[in-house]
Design a protein around this motif. Structure first.
Motif: not given
Length: 121
Positions: A14-32, A80-89
């Motif tokens: 979980a800690l490692l996953r949290y750290l991955f969430s900070f990976i390059n957030t400038s892309f439109e795709l959720p890279v982390g 799955q949440f990110e996929l729904v976000h793309f769909f809604e947008n």
């Protein structure tokens, strides 16, 4: 004892996953999320195969690695949440690209992990 191993593996994952969430957030795709899930797919194939051989006599350690660490490191619900976000947008191209890359690359990386784990063990 099994729960302790799962707890420790889960905390580290979980800690490692949290750290991955900070990976390059400038892309439109959720890279982390994608990197965490693809790494997790490879690790599940690799470590799952390795643990069959090496941890046969220690199944609680296997549970700590697979269920605890990899289970908390990867995140299907966020994906799955990110996929729904793309769909809604209305970002259908990003939705298809992200889903395709995640599913197909995940299967390929898991397969590579299984094959590599079998070779090493």
């Amino acid at each position: 004892m099994q729960y302790f191993y799962i707890f420790i593996g889960g905390a580290v994952g979980a800690l490692l996953r949290y750290l991955f969430s900070f990976i390059n957030t400038s892309f439109e795709l959720p890279v982390g999320t994608m990197i965490a899930n693809l790494c997790g797919a490879f690790l599940m194939g690799f470590l799952g195969t390795m643990t069959i051989q090496y941890f046969h006599n220690n199944p609680v350690l296997k549970k700590g690695i697979t269920t605890g660490f990899i289970g908390s490191f990867t995140t299907f619900s966020t994906f799955q949440f990110e996929l729904v976000h793309f769909f809604e947008n209305g970002s259908f191209i990003l939705l298809i690209l992200y889903a395709f890359m995640s599913y197909v690359l995940g299967i390929i990386l898991c397969y590579i992990g299984v094959r590599l784990g079998a070779k090493i063990s």
